[in-house]
Design an enzyme around this catalytic site. Structure first.
Site, PDB file in Angstrom:
ATOM      1  N   TYR A 165     -29.386   4.088 -44.907  1.00 41.93           N
ATOM      2  CA  TYR A 165     -29.807   4.475 -43.565  1.00 41.93           C
ATOM      3  C   TYR A 165     -31.224   3.961 -43.332  1.00 41.93           C
ATOM      4  O   TYR A 165     -32.097   4.142 -44.183  1.00 41.93           O
ATOM      5  CB  TYR A 165     -29.786   6.003 -43.426  1.00 41.93           C
TER       6      TYR A 165
ATOM      7  N   ASP B 225     -37.056  -0.428 -47.774  1.00 41.17           N
ATOM      8  CA  ASP B 225     -37.252   0.703 -46.864  1.00 41.17           C
ATOM      9  C   ASP B 225     -37.567   1.927 -47.725  1.00 41.17           C
ATOM     10  O   ASP B 225     -36.692   2.536 -48.312  1.00 41.17           O
ATOM     11  CB  ASP B 225     -36.004   0.938 -46.006  1.00 41.17           C
TER      12      ASP B 225
ATOM     13  N   LYS C 297     -41.975   9.691 -43.297  1.00 36.84           N
ATOM     14  CA  LYS C 297     -41.877  11.000 -43.953  1.00 36.84           C
ATOM     15  C   LYS C 297     -43.179  11.469 -44.616  1.00 36.84           C
ATOM     16  O   LYS C 297     -44.077  11.916 -43.925  1.00 36.84           O
ATOM     17  CB  LYS C 297     -40.678  11.007 -44.919  1.00 36.84           C
TER      18      LYS C 297
HETATM   19  C1  PLP Z   1     -35.653   9.051 -42.623  1.00 31.72           C
HETATM   20  C2  PLP Z   1     -35.463   7.606 -42.846  1.00 31.72           C
HETATM   21  C3  PLP Z   1     -35.633   6.668 -41.813  1.00 31.72           C
HETATM   22  C4  PLP Z   1     -35.908   7.074 -40.387  1.00 31.72           C
HETATM   23  O1  PLP Z   1     -37.128   7.735 -40.263  1.00 31.72           O
HETATM   24  P1  PLP Z   1     -37.399   8.631 -38.942  1.00 31.72           P
HETATM   25  O2  PLP Z   1     -38.801   9.097 -39.134  1.00 31.72           O
HETATM   26  O3  PLP Z   1     -36.371   9.717 -38.995  1.00 31.72           O
HETATM   27  O4  PLP Z   1     -37.234   7.747 -37.785  1.00 31.72           O
HETATM   28  C5  PLP Z   1     -35.523   5.323 -42.116  1.00 31.72           C
HETATM   29  N1  PLP Z   1     -35.272   4.917 -43.366  1.00 31.72           N
HETATM   30  C6  PLP Z   1     -35.095   5.779 -44.386  1.00 31.72           C
HETATM   31  C7  PLP Z   1     -34.838   5.266 -45.761  1.00 31.72           C
HETATM   32  C8  PLP Z   1     -35.182   7.154 -44.163  1.00 31.72           C
HETATM   33  O5  PLP Z   1     -34.992   8.000 -45.169  1.00 31.72           O
END
Ligand code: PLP
Length: 428
Positions: free
Chosen positions: A144, A238, A266
């Site tokens: 994701y 990511d 985060k």
């Molecule tokens: C949470 C997450 C996102 C998205 O971040 P948001 O702050 O919710 O937009 C993208 N990549 C990864 C790996 C994530 O865990």
């Protein structure tokens, strides 16, 4: 357990917001029942509007590695707020956080602050395309990367539970630019790279933690690095979830692999909305105003969020922090695992650092496809039993759990005892 106030608030919220929520997975769809409205958090605990107390293993989906209401972060926010919340100008607070993060991370030279993980990933993809002049991107099934159009293809997180592999509202022409492969298969990656001449980048969650915890081998991640270098394709890590979680340098440091671009979110904002993307000086010089890749943000780098991020990072960088987090998480998980093994329960607990997942299988799971959707029935029972006993997990079996620095050994011992009790009900 009384949930009357949460129920009333939820039915009111449905008048204002689709599904009554500001982000889909919060709606408890996959576990059933009513989402809890939380009014307060402190340390390892949260309290709902009916004054029920829970030990929290969701931790706002990861950002709260220091627990709720961390004193250092709270004081930093209050101090910053006294001078105003946003100026739309550079401030010394960005410098202070940027310096701390870059000087203590061997894998990045320059960064840009944004306001969410999604924004960070979206911008990183644009940078990769702008730098290479190529269009296509390769992602992996079950990873994701936020709700960016081109990345909502076979993604995890809230989407898994909705049983759709992609979202409505994304033009086919966009989706066509995104190639998708299963994790854990280097040969498939090499073959695809050889067949695709317009590939700008490969993007991966080096610690895939949004569709269960699909831990990859170090060899696999190193293999990706080698292939990307060999074929002149950028590698994006990511690290929105793994950054500052599996170590101060994230998964790049944990596995000692140099990505070309890294994204953060985060934890980086200490509980405030912050994201960032980072890379070498050369790559980052393509970003406006230095270069042609445009990316901007009205509230980006605002002093309150920057102060919160700095107060968090200053605590995370203390020596032994991550070793301690991993050790206590391990101790906690081994307790539950030993119990379940002795009872012959079909469940395992993949773990890395202070992240854990509850997998209702004995198999080692490395790809999204290996997860049996039927096993989620067991999670639903577990989730309900844990809530009744005062433990809050994210409301989906595809989500991971997070241990925070505020989870003391006593709290973890108590949690392990409750988890074992709840497992007895699951496997009754
Ligand atoms: C949470 C997450 C996102 C998205 O971040 P948001 O702050 O919710 O937009 C993208 N990549 C990864 C790996 C994530 O865990």
């Amino acid at each position: 357990m009384n949930r009357k106030n949460s129920e009333t608030l939820y039915s009111e919220a449905k008048n204002y917001f689709p599904g009554g929520v500001s982000s889909p997975v919060r709606a408890f769809k996959s576990v059933g029942g009513t989402p809890l409205f939380i009014k307060k958090g402190d340390g390892a605990y949260v309290w709902d509007e009916d004054d029920n107390q829970f030990i929290d293993f969701c931790c706002s989906w990861g950002p709260l590695i220091l627990g709720h209401n961390n004193a250092g972060i709270r004081e930093a926010i209050i101090e910053a707020v006294h001078n105003g919340t946003s100026f739309g100008t550079p401030t010394r607070f960005e410098n202070r956080l940027g310096k701390l993060l870059i000087e203590n991370n061997r894998f990045i030279e320059k960064m840009r602050f944004v306001s969410s993980g999604t924004e960070a990933v979206m911008s990183a993809i644009r940078l990769a395309r702008g730098y290479t002049g190529k269009s296509k991107i390769l992602k992996f099934e079950g990873c994701y990367h936020g709700h960016v159009d081109s990345l909502l293809v076979k993604a995890g997180s809230g989407l898994v539970t909705f049983g759709v592999s992609t979202s409505a509202g994304i033009p086919e022409a966009f989706a066509k630019e995104t190639l998708v492969l299963p994790l854990n298969d280097l040969d498939a990656v090499e073959k695809l790279i050889q067949e695709t001449d317009d590939l700008a980048c490969v993007i991966i969650e080096p610690v895939p933690a949004n569709n269960g915890l699909l831990l990859q081998t170090k060899e696999y991640l190193e293999g990706l690095r080698t292939l990307c270098t060999k074929y002149n394709v950028l590698l994006i890590f990511d690290e929105v979830i793994s950054g500052f979680r599996v170590g101060f340098e994230g998964a790049a440091g944990y596995y000692n692999i140099q990505p070309d671009i890294v994204t953060y979110g985060k934890i980086i904002g200490g509980g405030m909305p912050v994201g960032a993307y980072a890379a070498s000086n050369e790559l980052m010089s393509c970003v406006a105003p230095e270069g042609p890749v445009y990316q901007a943000g009205t509230l980006s780098g605002n002093p309150v969020a920057m102060s919160a991020g700095y107060a968090a990072a200053a605590q995370l960088i203390e020596s032994g922090f991550y070793e301690n987090m991993a050790a206590k998480t391990q101790r906690f998980i081994v307790k539950i695992d030993d119990y379940c093994k002795a009872k012959g329960y079909e469940v395992t607990f993949p773990t890395i650092g202070s992240i854990f997942w509850i997998a209702f299988t004995h198999d080692t799971i490395r790809t999204a496809e290996q997860i049996d959707p039927k096993s989620m029935g067991k999670f639903k029972v577990l989730h309900a039993e844990l809530l009744e006993r005062g433990i809050y997990l994210g409301p989906s079996g595809y989500e991971v759990g997070f241990v925070s620095a505020a989870h003391t050994e006593e709290i973890l011992d108590e949690s392990a005892r409750i988890m074992c009790e709840a497992m007895d009900v699951v496997f009754l």
